[in-house]
Write an enzyme that holds these catalytic residues in place. Structure first.
Site, PDB file in Angstrom:
ATOM      1  N   VAL A  61       1.311   3.443   5.593  1.00 27.48           N
ATOM      2  CA  VAL A  61       1.228   3.060   4.180  1.00 27.48           C
ATOM      3  C   VAL A  61       0.399   1.790   3.965  1.00 27.48           C
ATOM      4  O   VAL A  61       0.022   1.501   2.831  1.00 27.48           O
ATOM      5  CB  VAL A  61       2.647   2.884   3.598  1.00 27.48           C
ATOM      6  N   TYR A  62       0.090   1.065   5.012  1.00 28.22           N
ATOM      7  CA  TYR A  62      -0.718  -0.140   4.863  1.00 28.22           C
ATOM      8  C   TYR A  62      -2.134   0.246   4.450  1.00 28.22           C
ATOM      9  O   TYR A  62      -2.913   0.782   5.248  1.00 28.22           O
ATOM     10  CB  TYR A  62      -0.766  -0.953   6.153  1.00 28.22           C
ATOM     11  N   SER A  63      -2.460  -0.024   3.180  1.00 33.51           N
ATOM     12  CA  SER A  63      -3.790   0.282   2.621  1.00 33.51           C
ATOM     13  C   SER A  63      -4.175   1.738   2.857  1.00 33.51           C
ATOM     14  O   SER A  63      -5.310   2.069   3.201  1.00 33.51           O
ATOM     15  CB  SER A  63      -4.852  -0.656   3.207  1.00 33.51           C
ATOM     16  N   ASN A  64      -3.175   2.624   2.678  1.00 38.72           N
ATOM     17  CA  ASN A  64      -3.396   4.072   2.753  1.00 38.72           C
ATOM     18  C   ASN A  64      -4.054   4.494   4.068  1.00 38.72           C
ATOM     19  O   ASN A  64      -4.962   5.314   4.102  1.00 38.72           O
ATOM     20  CB  ASN A  64      -4.246   4.546   1.574  1.00 38.72           C
TER      21      ASN A  64
END
Length: 344
Positions: A61-64
């Site tokens: 989920v970190y920056s997609n």
């Protein structure tokens, strides 16, 4: 660098690990944290490895997914020198299959993470949040499948309620599946709620704590104090709404104690705050993050020395808060405290 066993597992992890949420940062949250490109990320990895920091933590989920992609590029050609930890479970889209930890979603998410990271396995997979819609049997069975397939070496959770951790461990024991060995948690001098339930649970069930945001979401950097409001360039202006809350008076009381100990030790406020965490029970590794080389090198200075007993007592007293019920009477009433002195 000190290396420690991760919970009851055979995996040895460095006392400090590096969080890569700043890699490829974009959007209102991760973009404010940092946006290191591949060249900058490779430099950060170089510095970490030189200091003995071999564990790198990320999440889909970190920056997609960009953090995983940049980390994969930064460790290319030296995968055997590092440990990679990633997390999944939080929404990656608006579709019904884009969030959670169902068998279908978890397998698909792990395969996507492996592609972005450019590797055939992750050393530690952590379920990023408790998914009430997926039965614990399904989750633990899927983790067993991924471990048996060699795509995951060890499994853990992050931000989990204690009763669900215990349920997962019981199910693993029932079916002979691998147990959880790690819990990635928020823990800092201004956020000690971990100690009430999750710390004794971790000690009892063999879960090593991987600590995120050890500087209290950037509040314990030494740049904030009673006469020093949040500086203009601080990410807190953009991200404070996402941060674990803390009362202002309590924050300043802790900062006052940190500054006194920092002056006494000739260390920086962040170094003192991290060193205090490294002494705490169940803590296997403290995850440090940095937008700049200067920040990273300062955080690395948190190891190789120790606070005195008096300094620890000063920090303990300043940061102590009365825990919520049912823990409160064990602190307030003699009869309760006598039954369970370890909880006081």
């Amino acid at each position: 660098m000190d290396y420690r066993q991760l919970g009851s597992s055979g995996l040895r992890v460095p006392a400090l690990s590096f969080g890569t949420a700043t890699f490829g940062g974009s959007g209102p949250l991760f973009g404010a944290w940092g946006h290191s490109d591949e060249t900058e990320a490779r430099r950060m990895v170089d510095i970490c490895l030189d200091a003995g920091v071999t564990l790198f933590d990320t999440a889909d989920v970190y920056s997609n997914g960009a953090s995983e992609t940049v980390l994969g590029a930064a460790i290319k050609g030296r995968r055997d020198q590092v440990l990679v930890s990633t997390k999944t479970g939080l929404p990656m889209g608006d579709g019904p299959g884009d969030w959670g930890t169902s068998r279908a979603r978890l397998i698909r998410a792990v395969e996507a993470s492996l592609r972005r990271l450019g590797t055939d396995h992750v050393d530690l997979l952590q379920v990023h949040a408790y998914d009430a819609s997926t039965p614990a049997e399904e989750l633990m069975g899927t983790l067993d499948t991924l471990i048996a397939a060699g795509k995951v070496r060890y499994a853990g959770v992050s931000n989990y309620p204690g009763w669900q951790v215990m349920k997962a461990q019981a199910i693993a024991d029932r079916y002979g599946w691998p147990r959880l060995v790690a819990h990635q948690v928020y823990y800092s001098l201004i956020g000690r709620a971990y100690e009430a339930d999750l710390m004794p649970l971790g000690a009892d069930q063999g879960l090593g704590a991987l600590v995120w945001s050890p500087l209290g979401w950037g509040r314990l950097t030494g740049r904030i104090g009673r006469d020093r409001p949040i500086p203009a360039g601080s990410r807190l202006h953009d991200t404070e709404q996402f941060a674990p809350p803390v009362e202002t008076d309590h924050l300043y009381r802790v900062i006052d104690a940190l500054e006194a100990v920092a002056a006494d030790t000739a260390k920086t406020v962040p170094q003192v705050a991290i060193n205090w965490l490294l002494r705490r029970p169940t803590v296997a590794s403290v995850i440090i993050g940095a937008r700049t080389e200067e920040q990273l090198r300062d955080n690395l200075g948190a190891v190789g020395w120790a606070l005195s007993a008096d300094q620890v007592a000063t920090l303990d007293a300043a940061s102590d808060v009365l825990p919520p019920y049912p823990h409160t009477p064990y602190r307030q009433q003699e009869g309760f405290a006598r039954l369970n002195p370890a909880l006081v």
